[in-house]
Design an enzyme around this catalytic site. Sequence first.
Site, short mmCIF file in Angstrom:
data_model
loop_
_atom_site.label_atom_id
_atom_site.label_comp_id
_atom_site.label_asym_id
_atom_site.label_seq_id
_atom_site.Cartn_x
_atom_site.Cartn_y
_atom_site.Cartn_z
N GLY A 12 0.79 -1.22 0.00
CA GLY A 12 0.00 0.00 0.00
C GLY A 12 0.82 1.27 0.00
O GLY A 12 0.34 2.31 0.45
N ASN A 103 -5.73 2.16 -13.57
CA ASN A 103 -4.78 1.23 -12.96
C ASN A 103 -3.36 1.76 -13.13
O ASN A 103 -3.02 2.33 -14.17
CB ASN A 103 -4.90 -0.14 -13.63
CG ASN A 103 -3.94 -1.16 -13.03
OD1 ASN A 103 -3.81 -1.25 -11.81
ND2 ASN A 103 -3.25 -1.92 -13.88
N HIS A 105 0.54 0.72 -13.48
CA HIS A 105 1.32 -0.46 -13.86
C HIS A 105 2.79 -0.08 -14.02
O HIS A 105 3.11 0.90 -14.68
CB HIS A 105 0.76 -1.05 -15.17
CG HIS A 105 1.37 -2.38 -15.48
ND1 HIS A 105 1.03 -3.53 -14.80
CD2 HIS A 105 2.33 -2.73 -16.37
CE1 HIS A 105 1.74 -4.55 -15.28
NE2 HIS A 105 2.53 -4.09 -16.23
N SER A 132 3.13 3.31 -16.19
CA SER A 132 1.93 3.72 -16.96
C SER A 132 0.72 3.83 -16.05
O SER A 132 0.60 3.07 -15.08
CB SER A 132 1.59 2.67 -18.03
OG SER A 132 2.70 2.41 -18.86
N ASP A 141 -4.28 -5.19 -18.28
CA ASP A 141 -3.31 -4.12 -18.52
C ASP A 141 -3.37 -3.61 -19.96
O ASP A 141 -2.35 -3.14 -20.51
CB ASP A 141 -1.88 -4.58 -18.18
CG ASP A 141 -1.74 -4.95 -16.71
OD1 ASP A 141 -2.38 -4.31 -15.87
OD2 ASP A 141 -0.99 -5.90 -16.42
C1 GAR Z 1 3.25 -1.04 -7.63
O1 GAR Z 1 4.57 -1.06 -8.12
C2 GAR Z 1 2.26 -1.12 -8.79
O2 GAR Z 1 2.70 -0.46 -9.94
C3 GAR Z 1 2.21 -2.61 -9.00
O3 GAR Z 1 2.20 -3.14 -7.70
C4 GAR Z 1 2.95 -2.30 -6.84
C5 GAR Z 1 2.14 -2.04 -5.58
O4 GAR Z 1 2.90 -1.47 -4.57
N1 GAR Z 1 1.05 -2.99 -9.74
C6 GAR Z 1 1.02 -3.99 -10.63
O5 GAR Z 1 1.98 -4.68 -10.87
C7 GAR Z 1 -0.32 -4.19 -11.32
N2 GAR Z 1 -0.23 -5.16 -12.36
P1 GAR Z 1 2.23 -0.81 -3.30
O6 GAR Z 1 1.28 -1.84 -2.69
O7 GAR Z 1 3.37 -0.54 -2.35
O8 GAR Z 1 1.53 0.44 -3.73
#
Ligand code: GAR
Length: 186
Positions: A12, A103, A105, A132, A141
Amino acid sequence: MKKIVILFSGQGSNLLNLIDQLHMRHCEVVAAITNRPDAPGIEKAGQQGIHVDIIDHTHFTSREAFDGELVRQINAYKPDLVVMAGFMRILTPVFTQSVKAINLHPSLLPLFKGAKAIERSFESDKADGGVSVHWVSQELDGGAVIDQRSFTRSEDETLESFTLKIRKIEHTLLPETIITLLSSDK
Ligand code: GAR
């Protein structure tokens, strides 16, 4: 003030960054929703006074059933926009056809869709990495890209330093994109 709901699954860090940068300044973070009861972000968001709903995906017998409950919960908050920040779920039309969502990514889409995007991007022969923000559509995605930011990898780049650069970009790109979207959507 416009309202957003944030979906997350893990640490998070983006959720907390959005609360910090946007909440009650640019919009109201009316709630966060996670699919994982053990997500570390739950406690941290709670400390910031944000209500977190837990919808444990393991309690549902199909993706559609989970998505139905997720949509029901989201609609109860009547948000102007739903933001997926590290929400690790493949979504069905039950969600994608009824929720207006963006979203985050960690790659330069359409490159490296799906899981482990940072690792795959780092291991590739591409000179640039990036982040992105895109509209959520039925294709994983694959929705229209709203904004992207890139960097050129350094010669001594490690997975750790590469990941840190992505994190840093995420923490500016996502809030900026949300502000732009909410202000253009009167
Ligand atoms: C982030 O790096 C986000 O871009 C990625 O998960 C991480 C979440 O981190 N999302 C994906 O890979 C979606 N396909 P967080 O929980 O510390 O915000």
